[in-house]
Enzyme design. Structure first.
Site, PDB file in Angstrom:
ATOM      1  N   LYS A  20       0.920  -1.169  -0.146  1.00 43.42           N
ATOM      2  CA  LYS A  20      -0.087   0.113   0.094  1.00 43.42           C
ATOM      3  C   LYS A  20       0.900   1.527   0.000  1.00 43.42           C
ATOM      4  O   LYS A  20       2.095   1.024   0.166  1.00 43.42           O
ATOM      5  CB  LYS A  20      -0.943  -0.023   1.138  1.00 43.42           C
ATOM      6  CG  LYS A  20      -1.925  -1.206   1.277  1.00 43.42           C
ATOM      7  CD  LYS A  20      -2.732  -1.365   2.528  1.00 43.42           C
ATOM      8  CE  LYS A  20      -3.909  -2.431   2.204  1.00 43.42           C
ATOM      9  NZ  LYS A  20      -4.455  -2.511   3.686  1.00 43.42           N
ATOM     10  N   TYR A  60     -12.461  -2.642  -3.264  1.00 47.11           N
ATOM     11  CA  TYR A  60     -12.691  -2.611  -2.049  1.00 47.11           C
ATOM     12  C   TYR A  60     -14.374  -2.661  -1.958  1.00 47.11           C
ATOM     13  O   TYR A  60     -14.853  -2.322  -0.831  1.00 47.11           O
ATOM     14  CB  TYR A  60     -12.283  -1.673  -1.192  1.00 47.11           C
ATOM     15  CG  TYR A  60     -10.805  -1.979  -0.411  1.00 47.11           C
ATOM     16  CD1 TYR A  60     -10.688  -3.034   0.149  1.00 47.11           C
ATOM     17  CD2 TYR A  60      -9.851  -0.998  -0.927  1.00 47.11           C
ATOM     18  CE1 TYR A  60      -9.237  -3.277   0.501  1.00 47.11           C
ATOM     19  CE2 TYR A  60      -8.612  -1.302  -0.419  1.00 47.11           C
ATOM     20  CZ  TYR A  60      -8.265  -2.560   0.272  1.00 47.11           C
ATOM     21  OH  TYR A  60      -7.059  -2.761   0.610  1.00 47.11           O
ATOM     22  N   PHE A  68     -15.214   3.402   7.534  1.00 53.21           N
ATOM     23  CA  PHE A  68     -14.198   3.974   7.092  1.00 53.21           C
ATOM     24  C   PHE A  68     -13.679   3.949   5.744  1.00 53.21           C
ATOM     25  O   PHE A  68     -12.575   4.276   5.116  1.00 53.21           O
ATOM     26  CB  PHE A  68     -12.911   2.887   7.658  1.00 53.21           C
ATOM     27  CG  PHE A  68     -13.105   1.522   7.505  1.00 53.21           C
ATOM     28  CD1 PHE A  68     -12.613   0.935   6.511  1.00 53.21           C
ATOM     29  CD2 PHE A  68     -13.860   0.598   8.543  1.00 53.21           C
ATOM     30  CE1 PHE A  68     -12.891  -0.310   6.153  1.00 53.21           C
ATOM     31  CE2 PHE A  68     -14.074  -0.616   7.898  1.00 53.21           C
ATOM     32  CZ  PHE A  68     -13.434  -1.272   6.775  1.00 53.21           C
ATOM     33  N   ARG A  96      -2.069 -14.721   3.881  1.00 56.16           N
ATOM     34  CA  ARG A  96      -2.568 -14.135   4.813  1.00 56.16           C
ATOM     35  C   ARG A  96      -2.067 -14.094   6.176  1.00 56.16           C
ATOM     36  O   ARG A  96      -1.762 -13.333   6.870  1.00 56.16           O
ATOM     37  CB  ARG A  96      -4.093 -14.427   4.885  1.00 56.16           C
ATOM     38  CG  ARG A  96      -4.779 -14.257   3.870  1.00 56.16           C
ATOM     39  CD  ARG A  96      -5.443 -12.995   3.600  1.00 56.16           C
ATOM     40  NE  ARG A  96      -6.708 -12.925   4.693  1.00 56.16           N
ATOM     41  CZ  ARG A  96      -7.346 -11.662   4.751  1.00 56.16           C
ATOM     42  NH1 ARG A  96      -7.129 -10.565   3.823  1.00 56.16           N
ATOM     43  NH2 ARG A  96      -7.942 -11.791   5.829  1.00 56.16           N
ATOM     44  N   THR A 102      -5.378  -7.894  10.540  1.00 52.66           N
ATOM     45  CA  THR A 102      -5.747  -6.436   9.911  1.00 52.66           C
ATOM     46  C   THR A 102      -5.115  -5.350  10.668  1.00 52.66           C
ATOM     47  O   THR A 102      -4.510  -4.409  10.450  1.00 52.66           O
ATOM     48  CB  THR A 102      -7.350  -6.458   9.715  1.00 52.66           C
ATOM     49  OG1 THR A 102      -7.813  -7.470   8.925  1.00 52.66           O
ATOM     50  CG2 THR A 102      -7.647  -5.035   8.995  1.00 52.66           C
ATOM     51  N   ARG A 113       2.622  -7.090   9.029  1.00 58.88           N
ATOM     52  CA  ARG A 113       2.104  -6.312   9.872  1.00 58.88           C
ATOM     53  C   ARG A 113       2.421  -6.342  11.192  1.00 58.88           C
ATOM     54  O   ARG A 113       2.658  -5.002  11.807  1.00 58.88           O
ATOM     55  CB  ARG A 113       0.543  -6.389   9.897  1.00 58.88           C
ATOM     56  CG  ARG A 113      -0.043  -6.074   8.208  1.00 58.88           C
ATOM     57  CD  ARG A 113      -1.455  -6.276   8.208  1.00 58.88           C
ATOM     58  NE  ARG A 113      -2.062  -5.998   7.141  1.00 58.88           N
ATOM     59  CZ  ARG A 113      -3.647  -6.475   6.641  1.00 58.88           C
ATOM     60  NH1 ARG A 113      -4.094  -7.410   7.449  1.00 58.88           N
ATOM     61  NH2 ARG A 113      -3.835  -5.975   5.651  1.00 58.88           N
ATOM     62  N   ASN A 123      -1.646  -0.209   7.438  1.00 58.57           N
ATOM     63  CA  ASN A 123      -1.292  -1.423   7.539  1.00 58.57           C
ATOM     64  C   ASN A 123      -0.278  -2.392   6.408  1.00 58.57           C
ATOM     65  O   ASN A 123      -0.265  -3.119   6.454  1.00 58.57           O
ATOM     66  CB  ASN A 123      -2.553  -2.525   8.030  1.00 58.57           C
ATOM     67  CG  ASN A 123      -3.460  -2.727   7.093  1.00 58.57           C
ATOM     68  OD1 ASN A 123      -3.405  -2.243   5.934  1.00 58.57           O
ATOM     69  ND2 ASN A 123      -4.454  -3.379   7.493  1.00 58.57           N
ATOM     70  N   HIS A 126      -1.826  -5.341   1.385  1.00 53.04           N
ATOM     71  CA  HIS A 126      -2.841  -6.359   1.094  1.00 53.04           C
ATOM     72  C   HIS A 126      -2.914  -7.732   0.903  1.00 53.04           C
ATOM     73  O   HIS A 126      -1.682  -7.912  -0.183  1.00 53.04           O
ATOM     74  CB  HIS A 126      -3.786  -5.518  -0.135  1.00 53.04           C
ATOM     75  CG  HIS A 126      -4.934  -6.403  -0.567  1.00 53.04           C
ATOM     76  ND1 HIS A 126      -6.243  -6.388   0.142  1.00 53.04           N
ATOM     77  CD2 HIS A 126      -5.041  -7.114  -1.676  1.00 53.04           C
ATOM     78  CE1 HIS A 126      -6.992  -6.932  -0.495  1.00 53.04           C
ATOM     79  NE2 HIS A 126      -6.168  -7.594  -1.487  1.00 53.04           N
ATOM     80  N   GLU A 137      -9.254 -10.208  -7.975  1.00 48.62           N
ATOM     81  CA  GLU A 137      -8.201  -9.165  -7.860  1.00 48.62           C
ATOM     82  C   GLU A 137      -7.129  -9.204  -8.808  1.00 48.62           C
ATOM     83  O   GLU A 137      -6.739  -8.123  -9.297  1.00 48.62           O
ATOM     84  CB  GLU A 137      -7.701  -9.175  -6.444  1.00 48.62           C
ATOM     85  CG  GLU A 137      -8.958  -8.655  -5.426  1.00 48.62           C
ATOM     86  CD  GLU A 137      -8.581  -9.085  -3.839  1.00 48.62           C
ATOM     87  OE1 GLU A 137      -7.385  -9.408  -3.616  1.00 48.62           O
ATOM     88  OE2 GLU A 137      -9.426  -8.921  -3.027  1.00 48.62           O
TER      89      GLU A 137
HETATM   90  N1  UDP Z   1      -9.832  -0.790   7.311  1.00 53.88           N
HETATM   91  C1  UDP Z   1      -9.791   0.252   8.074  1.00 53.88           C
HETATM   92  N2  UDP Z   1     -10.410   0.416   9.375  1.00 53.88           N
HETATM   93  C2  UDP Z   1     -11.237  -0.743   9.660  1.00 53.88           C
HETATM   94  C3  UDP Z   1     -11.001  -2.123   9.110  1.00 53.88           C
HETATM   95  C4  UDP Z   1     -10.312  -2.073   7.671  1.00 53.88           C
HETATM   96  O1  UDP Z   1      -8.965   1.379   7.775  1.00 53.88           O
HETATM   97  O2  UDP Z   1     -11.972  -0.809  10.805  1.00 53.88           O
HETATM   98  C5  UDP Z   1      -8.814  -1.143   6.271  1.00 53.88           C
HETATM   99  C6  UDP Z   1      -7.424  -1.511   6.168  1.00 53.88           C
HETATM  100  O3  UDP Z   1      -6.494  -0.913   5.540  1.00 53.88           O
HETATM  101  C7  UDP Z   1      -7.842  -2.852   5.970  1.00 53.88           C
HETATM  102  C8  UDP Z   1      -8.592  -2.881   4.688  1.00 53.88           C
HETATM  103  O4  UDP Z   1      -9.476  -1.674   5.023  1.00 53.88           O
HETATM  104  O5  UDP Z   1      -6.582  -3.539   5.185  1.00 53.88           O
HETATM  105  C9  UDP Z   1      -9.518  -3.897   4.497  1.00 53.88           C
HETATM  106  O6  UDP Z   1     -10.247  -4.498   5.229  1.00 53.88           O
HETATM  107  P1  UDP Z   1     -10.383  -5.898   5.468  1.00 53.88           P
HETATM  108  O7  UDP Z   1     -11.107  -6.329   6.637  1.00 53.88           O
HETATM  109  O8  UDP Z   1     -10.544  -6.694   4.326  1.00 53.88           O
HETATM  110  O9  UDP Z   1      -8.878  -6.386   6.135  1.00 53.88           O
HETATM  111  P2  UDP Z   1      -7.523  -7.003   5.439  1.00 53.88           P
HETATM  112  O10 UDP Z   1      -8.056  -8.220   4.529  1.00 53.88           O
HETATM  113  O11 UDP Z   1      -6.851  -6.006   4.680  1.00 53.88           O
HETATM  114  O12 UDP Z   1      -6.781  -7.610   6.635  1.00 53.88           O
HETATM  115 MG    MG Z   2      -9.468  -8.025   3.137  1.00 52.37          MG
END
Ligand code: UDP
Ligand code: MG
Length: 160
Positions: A20, A60, A68, A96, A102, A113, A123, A126, A137
């Site tokens: 990112k 997204y 958010f 993952r 996350t 992370r 974070n 992705h 994707e």
């Molecule tokens: N995100 C955020 N606030 C939140 C949850 C998610 O800013 O409370 C952002 C964060 O950058 C995250 C992305 O949205 O990586 C996508 O969310 P997801 O739940 O898919 O998490 P990921 O798959 O990236 O772990």
């Molecule tokens: Mg995700």
């Protein structure tokens, strides 16, 4: 049932991994690519890219009702990202795990992370959450001709 055939029958998957904008700005591109490279997955696509707003929104889209969401789109489009496609058996779930939770404060030390970030909104990386989303994707972020099929020289030393 032939156990010796199981390895070759394992489903080869593809996942979309992205450094990112904060990861690019903080000089973490090499470090992050390195984690997947050293693990033994196969890189099949790689580019530096300034993401347009409509692509960020499509990527997204499942989160578009979250409070958010606007800040997430602003974040992802705030500077160049590094787009990657990685291939291998089990690569989606394994990536993952390498990435970690996350929320970077909850992410285990040793994960990307967990080692390199402190806040959910910054974070650094992705990773696709399912093989279906991996395909979806990669299709969104890469054009035809941008992916390479090749045989790594180390292949026979990674899998029996
Ligand atoms: N995100 C955020 N606030 C939140 C949850 C998610 O800013 O409370 C952002 C964060 O950058 C995250 C992305 O949205 O990586 C996508 O969310 P997801 O739940 O898919 O998490 P990921 O798959 O990236 O772990
Ligand atoms: Mg995700």
């Amino acid at each position: 049932f032939l156990p010796h055939l199981v390895a070759s029958m394992e489903q080869v998957e593809e996942t979309y991994i992205m450094v990112k904008p904060d990861g690019v700005q903080r000089g973490l591109v090499g470090e992050i690519i390195s984690r997947f490279e050293k693990k033994g997955f196969k890189l099949i696509g790689l580019k530096l890219f300034q993401c347009p707003k409509d692509l960020a929104e499509e990527h997204y889209k499942d989160l578009n009702s979250k409070p958010f969401f606007p800040k997430l789109i602003e974040y992802i489009t705030s500077g160049p990202v590094v787009c990657m496609a990685w291939e291998g058996a089990g690569v989606v779930a394994s990536a993952r795990k390498l990435i970690g939770s996350t929320d970077p404060l909850q992410a285990e030390p040793g994960t990307i992370r967990g080692d390199l970030a402190v806040q959910t909104g910054r974070n650094v990386v992705h990773g696709s959450d399912s093989p279906e989303n991996g395909k979806r994707e990669i299709g969104l972020w890469f054009k035809e001709g941008e992916l390479c099929q090749w045989t790594p020289a180390q292949a026979q030393w990674l899998r029996e």
